[in-house]
Design a protein around this motif. Sequence first.
Motif, short mmCIF file in Angstrom:
data_model
loop_
_atom_site.label_atom_id
_atom_site.label_comp_id
_atom_site.label_asym_id
_atom_site.label_seq_id
_atom_site.Cartn_x
_atom_site.Cartn_y
_atom_site.Cartn_z
N ASN A 123 -27.02 23.16 16.66
CA ASN A 123 -27.07 21.75 16.26
C ASN A 123 -27.36 20.84 17.45
OD1 ASN A 123 -26.60 21.58 13.38
ND2 ASN A 123 -24.59 22.43 13.77
N TRP A 136 -27.40 22.93 11.09
CA TRP A 136 -27.58 24.38 11.18
C TRP A 136 -26.29 25.07 10.76
CZ3 TRP A 136 -32.10 26.88 12.46
CH2 TRP A 136 -33.13 26.06 12.94
N GLN A 186 -31.83 31.22 11.44
CA GLN A 186 -33.24 30.84 11.41
C GLN A 186 -33.95 31.44 10.20
OE1 GLN A 186 -34.31 32.23 15.37
NE2 GLN A 186 -34.70 30.14 16.04
N HIS A 189 -32.95 29.57 7.18
CA HIS A 189 -33.60 28.25 7.21
C HIS A 189 -35.04 28.36 6.72
CE1 HIS A 189 -34.69 24.28 8.32
NE2 HIS A 189 -35.27 24.58 9.47
#
Length: 316
Positions: A123, A136, A186, A189
């Motif tokens: 973050n 995050w 990741q 995300h």
Amino acid sequence: MPPKNYLHPVDLTQPKYLQTLVENRRVFNLENCELNVFESYQETYRVPLTFNEFVITSMVRGKKVMHLFDQPSFEYLPGETVIVPANETMVIDFPEAQQDNPTQCIALAVDAAYVNNTLQYLNTYYNSDPNEARDWRLQFNQYHFANDTEVTDLINKLIRVCSSGEKGKNIFADLNLKELLIRLVQSQHLQQVAVESIDHTNQSRLHFVLHYIHEHLTDKIAVDALSRKAYLSRNMFFKWFKEQFGVTPLDYINRERIKLAKQLLADKRNNVSAVSMQCGFTDVNYFVRLFKKSEGITPGVYQAMLYANDSRMAAN
């Protein structure tokens, strides 16, 4: 199709040291994580398992059937990983476990403070642009997935480090564990933005770029064009994309094209050359090499296996 990124073999417990035939457990404790190696040697059903910490599990051998999050059950096989939050009970079936065919799985239980510190690092480091700042965090709507090469390599290293007698193993484990957590976040995300980009094209620069890639997957996609659409230089675009998603733009494009190719190969009317062209590849040999690297077999063998499976199902 079987997953391709298998963990390295882990030695089984010698029979004289087995304490139970179902979920026999070996534990290796480190400063920020605990490595558990579970083995089952007999067919058993509805076995509950709960950790007090966030846990990353990965299959080594055999098969389980998992019941998790009040969702439909699923087969859990070597080359796959499941992540589970603290205090969430997994209910597990072992339909094929036998003395000569044991099930083996590793579970990395990670200290909550360590997880929070890693997310705080994300973050802080990745939210320098206020227009694209995000929270995050780990998500559990994507909790079961096939290992990619990076995740497999990191888990293999953690197993080796945690079970070793190295004096500095806490240091080595810390480096690999932090990278593993970041890559998992990741990857989640990327999946989330890819789904959102279908209906929310202009929600952010990330959504716009992924939407453009999917809309032009069968065309030639120039990275220079993508960087211009993101209003970044080519070098900055590469760095930005890799930081956000853990993969390069080209890796992502090729991965999505391979997914499309697998769908197209299910149609008997499509041969390998036609599928290669439909997926945006100008060189069929490059497509074959890329497919084999991703799936472990050539597209021709993949298609033949699909047909053979369809024929067996029709015969039954």
